[in-house]
Write an enzyme that holds these catalytic residues in place. Sequence first.
Site, PDB file in Angstrom:
ATOM      1  N   ILE A 238      66.515  79.473  39.267  1.00  0.00           N
ATOM      2  CA  ILE A 238      66.194  79.667  37.559  1.00  0.00           C
ATOM      3  C   ILE A 238      66.164  80.982  37.378  1.00  0.00           C
ATOM      4  CG2 ILE A 238      65.027  78.701  35.386  1.00  0.00           C
ATOM      5  CD1 ILE A 238      64.374  76.107  37.581  1.00  0.00           C
TER       6      ILE A 238
ATOM      7  N   TYR B 241      50.799  71.641  42.702  1.00  0.00           N
ATOM      8  CA  TYR B 241      51.965  72.472  41.875  1.00  0.00           C
ATOM      9  C   TYR B 241      51.853  71.795  40.144  1.00  0.00           C
ATOM     10  CZ  TYR B 241      56.718  73.014  40.114  1.00  0.00           C
ATOM     11  OH  TYR B 241      57.892  73.319  39.357  1.00  0.00           O
TER      12      TYR B 241
HETATM   13  N1  LIG Z   1      64.253  73.502  40.148  1.00  0.00           N
HETATM   14  C1  LIG Z   1      63.530  72.680  39.230  1.00  0.00           C
HETATM   15  O1  LIG Z   1      63.904  71.558  39.220  1.00  0.00           O
HETATM   16  C2  LIG Z   1      62.234  73.174  38.512  1.00  0.00           C
HETATM   17  C3  LIG Z   1      61.555  72.285  37.549  1.00  0.00           C
HETATM   18  C4  LIG Z   1      60.659  72.454  36.876  1.00  0.00           C
HETATM   19  C5  LIG Z   1      60.277  73.801  36.954  1.00  0.00           C
HETATM   20  N2  LIG Z   1      60.787  74.679  37.838  1.00  0.00           N
HETATM   21  C6  LIG Z   1      59.939  76.002  37.867  1.00  0.00           C
HETATM   22  O2  LIG Z   1      61.165  76.978  37.559  1.00  0.00           O
HETATM   23  C7  LIG Z   1      60.535  78.111  38.450  1.00  0.00           C
HETATM   24  C8  LIG Z   1      61.672  78.490  39.236  1.00  0.00           C
HETATM   25  O3  LIG Z   1      61.906  77.738  40.099  1.00  0.00           O
HETATM   26  P1  LIG Z   1      63.294  77.363  41.277  1.00  0.00           P
HETATM   27  O4  LIG Z   1      63.504  75.845  41.044  1.00  0.00           O
HETATM   28  O5  LIG Z   1      64.273  78.311  40.276  1.00  0.00           O
HETATM   29  O6  LIG Z   1      62.883  77.757  42.482  1.00  0.00           O
HETATM   30  P2  LIG Z   1      63.256  78.982  43.598  1.00  0.00           P
HETATM   31  O7  LIG Z   1      64.702  79.085  43.629  1.00  0.00           O
HETATM   32  O8  LIG Z   1      62.509  78.658  44.807  1.00  0.00           O
HETATM   33  O9  LIG Z   1      62.936  80.217  42.916  1.00  0.00           O
HETATM   34  C9  LIG Z   1      61.240  80.544  42.842  1.00  0.00           C
HETATM   35  C10 LIG Z   1      61.252  82.331  42.740  1.00  0.00           C
HETATM   36  O10 LIG Z   1      59.861  82.549  42.681  1.00  0.00           O
HETATM   37  C11 LIG Z   1      59.769  83.493  43.537  1.00  0.00           C
HETATM   38  N3  LIG Z   1      58.490  83.488  44.040  1.00  0.00           N
HETATM   39  C12 LIG Z   1      57.558  82.607  44.634  1.00  0.00           C
HETATM   40  N4  LIG Z   1      56.531  83.161  44.737  1.00  0.00           N
HETATM   41  C13 LIG Z   1      56.325  84.394  44.442  1.00  0.00           C
HETATM   42  C14 LIG Z   1      55.479  85.553  44.349  1.00  0.00           C
HETATM   43  N5  LIG Z   1      54.195  85.136  44.689  1.00  0.00           N
HETATM   44  N6  LIG Z   1      55.529  86.454  44.084  1.00  0.00           N
HETATM   45  C15 LIG Z   1      56.912  86.999  43.490  1.00  0.00           C
HETATM   46  N7  LIG Z   1      57.637  85.778  43.468  1.00  0.00           N
HETATM   47  C16 LIG Z   1      57.632  84.784  43.803  1.00  0.00           C
HETATM   48  C17 LIG Z   1      60.797  83.200  44.871  1.00  0.00           C
HETATM   49  O11 LIG Z   1      60.775  84.429  45.736  1.00  0.00           O
HETATM   50  P3  LIG Z   1      61.303  84.305  47.095  1.00  0.00           P
HETATM   51  O12 LIG Z   1      63.033  84.267  47.100  1.00  0.00           O
HETATM   52  O13 LIG Z   1      60.959  85.469  47.670  1.00  0.00           O
HETATM   53  O14 LIG Z   1      60.569  83.227  47.800  1.00  0.00           O
HETATM   54  C18 LIG Z   1      61.895  82.972  44.168  1.00  0.00           C
HETATM   55  O15 LIG Z   1      62.941  83.804  43.594  1.00  0.00           O
HETATM   56  C19 LIG Z   1      59.228  77.637  39.130  1.00  0.00           C
HETATM   57  O16 LIG Z   1      58.316  78.316  38.480  1.00  0.00           O
HETATM   58  C20 LIG Z   1      59.382  76.565  39.148  1.00  0.00           C
HETATM   59  O17 LIG Z   1      58.103  75.983  39.201  1.00  0.00           O
HETATM   60  C21 LIG Z   1      61.590  74.361  38.675  1.00  0.00           C
END
Ligand SMILES: NC(=O)c1ccc[n+]([C@@H]2O[C@H](COP(=O)([O-])OP(=O)(O)OC[C@H]3O[C@@H](n4cnc5c(N)ncnc54)[C@H](OP(=O)(O)O)[C@@H]3O)[C@@H](O)[C@H]2O)c1
Length: 317
Positions: free
Chosen positions: A53, A203
């Site tokens: 995202i 989380y």
């Molecule tokens: N996917 C869903 O259905 C969903 C639903 C509700 C909310 N969200 C929220 O949307 C956001 C993005 O999630 P996503 O699903 O796109 O997951 P994702 O593909 O795992 O992306 C998460 C990103 O956060 C980075 N990250 C994690 N810990 C970090 C840190 N300590 N410092 C800097 N960067 C860090 C990761 O970097 P690395 O590549 O280095 O690990 C990655 O780029 C999150 O906040 C998640 O909680 C997602």
Amino acid sequence: MSAQHVLDDLLDRTVVLGYGRLGHRLRRGSWPSIPTDALRGRTALVTGANSGIGKAIATGLAEVGAAVTLVVRDRERGVAAAAEITAAVPGAAVGVTCCDVSDLAAVRDVAADLARQVDRVDVLVHNAGVLPPRRTENPQGHELCLATHVLGPLLMTEALAPLLTRSAAARVILVSSGGMYTQALHPGDIEYRATPYRGATAYARSKRIQVALTPILADRYAPQGISVHCMHPGWVDTPGISAALPRFRRLAGRLLRTPEQGADTAVWLAATDVPSGRFWHDRRARPEHYRAGTRTSAADRERVWQYCAAAAGLPAR
Ligand SMILES: NC(=O)c1ccc[n+]([C@@H]2O[C@H](COP(=O)([O-])OP(=O)(O)OC[C@H]3O[C@@H](n4cnc5c(N)ncnc54)[C@H](OP(=O)(O)O)[C@@H]3O)[C@@H](O)[C@H]2O)c1
């Protein structure tokens, strides 16, 4: 409330319909497109922007004219994402800055670096997210979900407030999650030590804290002209979901949104003047609670704020 809003609320209460691809499809028909120059001349920072995202939000911001800095913890992955974004949006200005947002010392350092490099920040998107399999702590001894989703963003917002204040329309956006609807605030156990640890619960608790603190942050930064928004992207097919919740991903499969669909509301909030301090999903402010059991008192909200502000090292005002 209009019949359209009643239907809209019902979609969210079914979770799968509202938060999945169908909810987006049913709602997007009424959305105006964001002008392609909505953020021309503006600067934006997006954390966790190398993947999922976050990368889609950064791309969406670049598409409406913003110069975007990807705040990532791995430079190589950040540079690869920046190349993808500039290929998708020719002429986009995309930079990469390294920071582990869960590490408060690193957040302080990156904010100081940015203050030397740019004279203004218009949009700050706190997107980085984790769902750890077991209880882990950041270098300062705070539980990792709390550190990544709450303490790092609090400190980064405070440290960048002088740069945000220079914007004509500064907007801070916290990417939370509808998973927070399952959890109340736990003012007596914010670090999740008192009961056996579950990553999904940690989380959701930290995402609940983001939503609970948003109105407090909106009040704190209103005198500086900075608005603060929190949002839920929907259930989105990302590398993070595959890694942390493989069973959920298998079951939800084609119902999940694309990262671009999940990014829409964050990009829209970055480009639109809406009231500060609310929780948004699919371009509409949403309730903070659906279940009576998650409601907490103003005193509990204040206790959680006091703890988090002190843990993040925020000066009292
Ligand atoms: N996917 C869903 O259905 C969903 C639903 C509700 C909310 N969200 C929220 O949307 C956001 C993005 O999630 P996503 O699903 O796109 O997951 P994702 O593909 O795992 O992306 C998460 C990103 O956060 C980075 N990250 C994690 N810990 C970090 C840190 N300590 N410092 C800097 N960067 C860090 C990761 O970097 P690395 O590549 O280095 O690990 C990655 O780029 C999150 O906040 C998640 O909680 C997602």
